[in-house]
Design a protein around this motif. Structure first.
Motif, PDB file in Angstrom:
ATOM      1  N   HIS A 317       0.832  -1.210   0.000  1.00  0.00           N
ATOM      2  CA  HIS A 317       0.000   0.000   0.000  1.00  0.00           C
ATOM      3  C   HIS A 317       0.870   1.264   0.000  1.00  0.00           C
ATOM      4  CE1 HIS A 317      -3.371   2.629   1.099  1.00  0.00           C
ATOM      5  NE2 HIS A 317      -2.505   3.213   1.932  1.00  0.00           N
ATOM      6  N   ALA A 318       1.816   1.340   0.958  1.00  0.00           N
ATOM      7  CA  ALA A 318       2.647   2.553   1.086  1.00  0.00           C
ATOM      8  C   ALA A 318       3.514   2.752  -0.152  1.00  0.00           C
ATOM      9  CB  ALA A 318       3.517   2.456   2.338  1.00  0.00           C
ATOM     10  N   THR A 319       4.006   1.641  -0.731  1.00  0.00           N
ATOM     11  CA  THR A 319       4.838   1.753  -1.939  1.00  0.00           C
ATOM     12  C   THR A 319       4.032   2.376  -3.068  1.00  0.00           C
ATOM     13  OG1 THR A 319       6.066  -0.182  -1.238  1.00  0.00           O
ATOM     14  CG2 THR A 319       6.334   0.458  -3.531  1.00  0.00           C
ATOM     15  N   ARG A 320       2.771   1.931  -3.205  1.00  0.00           N
ATOM     16  CA  ARG A 320       1.923   2.505  -4.269  1.00  0.00           C
ATOM     17  C   ARG A 320       1.688   4.000  -4.041  1.00  0.00           C
ATOM     18  NH1 ARG A 320      -1.617  -1.917  -3.245  1.00  0.00           N
ATOM     19  NH2 ARG A 320      -0.558  -3.676  -4.208  1.00  0.00           N
ATOM     20  N   VAL A 321       1.362   4.361  -2.794  1.00  0.00           N
ATOM     21  CA  VAL A 321       1.080   5.774  -2.486  1.00  0.00           C
ATOM     22  C   VAL A 321       2.311   6.628  -2.791  1.00  0.00           C
ATOM     23  CG1 VAL A 321       0.538   7.426  -0.637  1.00  0.00           C
ATOM     24  CG2 VAL A 321      -0.625   5.203  -0.707  1.00  0.00           C
ATOM     25  N   LEU A 322       3.473   6.180  -2.316  1.00  0.00           N
ATOM     26  CA  LEU A 322       4.692   6.982  -2.508  1.00  0.00           C
ATOM     27  C   LEU A 322       5.099   7.030  -3.981  1.00  0.00           C
ATOM     28  CD1 LEU A 322       6.769   5.858   0.616  1.00  0.00           C
ATOM     29  CD2 LEU A 322       5.628   8.054   0.275  1.00  0.00           C
ATOM     30  N   ALA A 323       4.888   5.907  -4.677  1.00  0.00           N
ATOM     31  CA  ALA A 323       5.234   5.866  -6.106  1.00  0.00           C
ATOM     32  C   ALA A 323       4.404   6.900  -6.867  1.00  0.00           C
ATOM     33  CB  ALA A 323       5.004   4.468  -6.661  1.00  0.00           C
ATOM     34  N   LYS A 340       9.039  11.849   9.235  1.00  0.00           N
ATOM     35  CA  LYS A 340       8.436  10.910  10.185  1.00  0.00           C
ATOM     36  C   LYS A 340       6.973  11.233  10.472  1.00  0.00           C
ATOM     37  CE  LYS A 340       9.985  13.491  14.254  1.00  0.00           C
ATOM     38  NZ  LYS A 340       8.899  14.448  14.144  1.00  0.00           N
ATOM     39  N   ASP A 341       6.579  12.484  10.225  1.00  0.00           N
ATOM     40  CA  ASP A 341       5.195  12.876  10.495  1.00  0.00           C
ATOM     41  C   ASP A 341       4.283  12.715   9.278  1.00  0.00           C
ATOM     42  OD1 ASP A 341       5.650  13.584  13.178  1.00  0.00           O
ATOM     43  OD2 ASP A 341       6.600  15.447  12.507  1.00  0.00           O
ATOM     44  N   ASP A 342       4.864  12.228   8.168  1.00  0.00           N
ATOM     45  CA  ASP A 342       4.052  11.959   6.977  1.00  0.00           C
ATOM     46  C   ASP A 342       3.647  10.479   7.027  1.00  0.00           C
ATOM     47  OD1 ASP A 342       3.752  12.884   3.778  1.00  0.00           O
ATOM     48  OD2 ASP A 342       3.897  10.732   4.157  1.00  0.00           O
ATOM     49  N   ALA A 343       2.314  10.226   7.020  1.00  0.00           N
ATOM     50  CA  ALA A 343       1.828   8.861   7.249  1.00  0.00           C
ATOM     51  C   ALA A 343       2.413   7.856   6.250  1.00  0.00           C
ATOM     52  CB  ALA A 343       0.310   8.848   7.198  1.00  0.00           C
ATOM     53  N   ALA A 344       2.393   8.181   4.956  1.00  0.00           N
ATOM     54  CA  ALA A 344       2.853   7.206   3.961  1.00  0.00           C
ATOM     55  C   ALA A 344       4.343   6.905   4.130  1.00  0.00           C
ATOM     56  CB  ALA A 344       2.557   7.719   2.557  1.00  0.00           C
ATOM     57  N   CYS A 345       5.139   7.929   4.405  1.00  0.00           N
ATOM     58  CA  CYS A 345       6.584   7.717   4.631  1.00  0.00           C
ATOM     59  C   CYS A 345       6.784   6.775   5.815  1.00  0.00           C
ATOM     60  CB  CYS A 345       7.292   9.033   4.955  1.00  0.00           C
ATOM     61  SG  CYS A 345       7.416  10.162   3.581  1.00  0.00           S
ATOM     62  N   LEU A 346       6.051   7.045   6.888  1.00  0.00           N
ATOM     63  CA  LEU A 346       6.227   6.243   8.094  1.00  0.00           C
ATOM     64  C   LEU A 346       5.756   4.805   7.864  1.00  0.00           C
ATOM     65  CD1 LEU A 346       7.087   6.179  11.051  1.00  0.00           C
ATOM     66  CD2 LEU A 346       4.777   6.889  11.674  1.00  0.00           C
ATOM     67  N   ALA A 372      10.105   6.609  16.387  1.00  0.00           N
ATOM     68  CA  ALA A 372      11.113   7.146  17.319  1.00  0.00           C
ATOM     69  C   ALA A 372      12.521   6.880  16.797  1.00  0.00           C
ATOM     70  CB  ALA A 372      10.937   6.538  18.696  1.00  0.00           C
ATOM     71  N   ILE A 373      12.744   5.670  16.276  1.00  0.00           N
ATOM     72  CA  ILE A 373      14.093   5.334  15.788  1.00  0.00           C
ATOM     73  C   ILE A 373      14.407   6.142  14.526  1.00  0.00           C
ATOM     74  CG2 ILE A 373      15.602   3.489  14.939  1.00  0.00           C
ATOM     75  CD1 ILE A 373      13.850   1.512  16.576  1.00  0.00           C
ATOM     76  N   ALA A 374      13.432   6.171  13.593  1.00  0.00           N
ATOM     77  CA  ALA A 374      13.676   6.855  12.319  1.00  0.00           C
ATOM     78  C   ALA A 374      13.853   8.357  12.519  1.00  0.00           C
ATOM     79  CB  ALA A 374      12.524   6.585  11.351  1.00  0.00           C
ATOM     80  N   GLY A 375      13.106   8.919  13.458  1.00  0.00           N
ATOM     81  CA  GLY A 375      13.219  10.360  13.703  1.00  0.00           C
ATOM     82  C   GLY A 375      14.277  10.642  14.754  1.00  0.00           C
ATOM     83  N   ASN A 376      14.968   9.565  15.194  1.00  0.00           N
ATOM     84  CA  ASN A 376      15.987   9.681  16.232  1.00  0.00           C
ATOM     85  C   ASN A 376      15.424  10.393  17.466  1.00  0.00           C
ATOM     86  OD1 ASN A 376      18.393   9.101  17.253  1.00  0.00           O
ATOM     87  ND2 ASN A 376      19.602  10.254  15.745  1.00  0.00           N
TER      88      ASN A 376
END
Ligand SMILES: Nc1ncnc2c1ncn2[C@@H]1O[C@H](COP(=O)(O)OP(=O)(O)OP(=O)(O)O)[C@@H](O)[C@H]1O
Ligand SMILES: [Zn+2]
Length: 606
Positions: A317-323, A340-346, A372-376
């Protein structure tokens, strides 16, 4: 009146008068700052200035309780000052909206305060305030928290360690490329791979993974293999948005690439071998689970790890949205940037990291953890901030009391660490203040103020001769201002130039360094002349501590990452990573070697 009586009983009338008369600066009115300002306003401090560069955001309201909804978008500093004035109308509280690094906050301005409190969230600003307080000869109460951990300490120039006396861990963490690309063993490795490699390669501005300093892939065959893998992914990325894109990416990275890795038997003798994922099987599993209901990512639990078929569906799903978004953005040529605050990215990063964890048999993490990890990010804990702020006030009062009574700084003040572990949920570890590190590049300097009547007339050479006549500067001098070298023994063109023509005016700091290591560099804070005074005046000559020449034998730098297991903190397995993260964030936890342990008292809070 009643409060003053109570405080007098507690601290003595002399201290209470001192608290009321001392001008206090609080830098940062965020999580710690709000708690601190509230405490200061109720502890007898009578003149408080809060400085913060930010305005109030919705996300601040859960823990920065001086702020309410009606204050959204207003400056934190003035809002916090107004709030504590309402609690205690007897105090003078002011707020300033501004960056503490602004030129207008000169050494002279800092010198107008009797005590400074740092309640900041970044190393850069903390370093700056440290330097300004050293230059202004004002004591500083320093703080930092990260999750359940925290630290409060006192910095009194020339008498204690300063913020820079101990080496700081780098703010950005790096990992060996091979660990990320081929042999991940921790959730963070999977998140870094998902965000910095796969997301960047498919949708972003593909760049090499951030590498550990000086690292390179030793084995040329492995390096070639990795390059080949990247080339194939780049080809695939070129087809972004095409039919079947998500399936093609999935099959490449979770099946084909994993099989190729598996073929290198030698890699899996000591490690658990990875297990490829089968697209068709997972699709079947997901369809059986979903029973015709399409995936609604907004309804997923943020706090539970994902089952493999759910991670699979979310990945597609996320791959399609981002593509789709990437294709649309290519019109203006801008690659997507992870947010990190963008739903599809997260979702993409969380699902990808989860699938990779399944492949390598690594513990699963929830979307919340991945964020938390991705946004450090280490989540802020309001109670930790509250305890730290309480300790800061105790340190501040102790410091003023000591000065009043002519005691040495270490007699009452200390460094306090807030520790946390399963066995002893909340502990405060107390450590004596250490003297300055003689090799510290920041406090091993003489900080003087040079008042100048006319910046257009005073020349660089004139300054050096004037100052050199009053304090020892040494031979073969260089003068540095910020990142600029104004002169050195091989570059004397500017010596005859006026300060004004060199762009050096009030608020500038000139560092005069001699090639002779035994002579301590001198930092001149430039200020306007006092009324009625002429020419140049050098202030502070009497009060600065004089450092001994450096020891001849250079010492080996101490190990940064060693656990200091003498402080009664037992680290449970899962906490090692968090402590390391915290240590980086606080950047002030001690790096003790076995031969140099300090006495530490442990206080447990019930
Ligand atoms: N250079 C600076 N000058 C002035 N204030 C600063 C500077 N750097 C940071 N600050 C302030 O220090 C405060 C630190 O507080 P805190 O750690 O709670 O951060 P926050 O931004 O409020 O919260 P979060 O980062 O969790 O959203 C912030 O209010 C921030 O604006
Ligand atoms: Zn120092």
């Amino acid at each position: 009146m009643r409060q003053t009586t109570q405080l007098s009983q507690l601290f003595g009338a002399e201290t209470v008068a001192q608290l009321a008369a001392t001008r206090i600066l609080v830098v940062g009115a965020g999580g710690i700052g709000c708690e601190l300002l509230k405490n200061l306003g109720g502890s007898g401090f009578g003149d408080i200035t809060a400085l913060d560069l930010d305005t109030i955001d919705l996300s601040n309201l859960n823990r920065q309780f001086l702020f309410q909804r009606t204050h959204l978008s207003q400056p934190k500093s003035t809002t916090a000052a107004a709030a504590i004035s309402r609690f205690n109308p007897g105090i003078a509280a002011a707020g300033i909206l501004g960056n503490v690094k602004d030129r207008r906050f000169t050494v002279d301005w800092f010198a107008g305060f009797g005590l400074v409190f740092n309640a900041l969230d970044n190393l850069d600003a903390r370093r700056h305030v440290n330097t300004m307080c050293l230059a202004a000869h004002v004591p500083l109460v320093e703080s930092g928290t990260a999750g359940h951990l925290g630290q409060v300490t006192v910095i009194d120039g020339g008498l204690t360690e300063c913020f820079e006396c101990r080496p700081k861990a780098a703010e950005r963490r790096t990992f060996p490329v091979c660990t990320i690309r081929s042999t991940p063993s921790a959730p963070v490795h999977c998140v870094v791979w998902a965000k910095d490699y796969l997301f960047a390669q498919l949708f972003g501005a593909a760049a090499p993974l951030p590498q550990a300093e000086g690292e390179r892939v030793e084995d040329e065959a492995v390096a070639e293999e990795l390059r080949e893998e990247e080339r194939a992914l780049a080809e695939l990325a070129a087809a972004v948005g095409g039919a079947d894109f998500a399936r093609r990416v999935f099959v490449k990275v979770f099946d084909r690439d994993v099989r190729r890795l598996l073929a290198a038997d030698h890699m899996w003798v000591q490690r658990r071998a990875p297990e490829p994922l089968d697209y068709d099987k997972l699709l079947e599993q997901w369809e059986a689970r979903a029973d015709g209901v399409p995936l609604d990512p907004a309804k997923l639990s943020d706090h539970e790890p994902m089952a493999v078929e759910l991670a699979f569906a979310l990945f597609c799903h996320a791959t399609r949205v981002l593509a789709q978004r990437h294709v649309a953005s290519e019109g203006d040529g801008s690659p997507l940037v992870f947010d990190k605050d963008d739903a599809a990215c997260l979702w993409f990063v969380a699902a990808t990291a989860s699938l990779r964890s399944y492949v390598f048999g690594i513990a699963q993490r929830s979307v919340f953890d991945v964020k938390a990890i991705a946004g450090n990010i280490i989540p802020a804990v309001a109670t930790t901030n509250a305890i730290a702020a309480g300790l800061m006030v105790v340190q501040g009062i102790s410091l003023l009391q000591q000065k009043l009574r002519g005691l040495s700084v270490g007699e009452r003040c200390c460094t306090a660490y807030l520790a946390y572990n399963a066995k002893r949920p909340r502990s405060i570890l107390r450590e004596g203040l250490a003297p300055p590190n003689v090799r510290c590049a920041v406090c091993r300097r003489r900080y003087l103020t040079l008042r100048v009547e006319d910046f257009g007339r005073a020349t660089l050479d004139g300054v050096l001769r004037f100052v050199g006549g009053m304090v020892e500067l040494g031979e073969d001098l260089a003068v540095v201002e910020g990142a600029r070298i104004l002169c050195d023994p091989d570059y004397e063109d500017n010596l005859g130039a006026s300060l004004e023509s060199l762009g050096v005016g009030e608020g500038a700091m000139l560092t005069v360094v001699s090639e002779d290591e035994a002579v301590v560099p001198v930092v001149l804070s430039l200020a306007s002349a006092r009324e009625g005074s002429e020419g140049m005046v050098l202030e502070g000559v009497e009060s600065v501590p004089v450092f001994e020449p450096l020891p001849v034998e250079p010492q080996e730098p101490q190990e940064e990452e060693e656990e200091n297991d003498d402080v009664g903190v037992e680290v449970v397995e899962d906490e090692v990573e968090r402590r390391r993260l915290t240590r980086d964030a606080l950047a002030v936890l001690p790096a003790e070697s076995a031969s140099k342990k300090r006495a530490v008292d442990v206080v447990t809070i019930d």
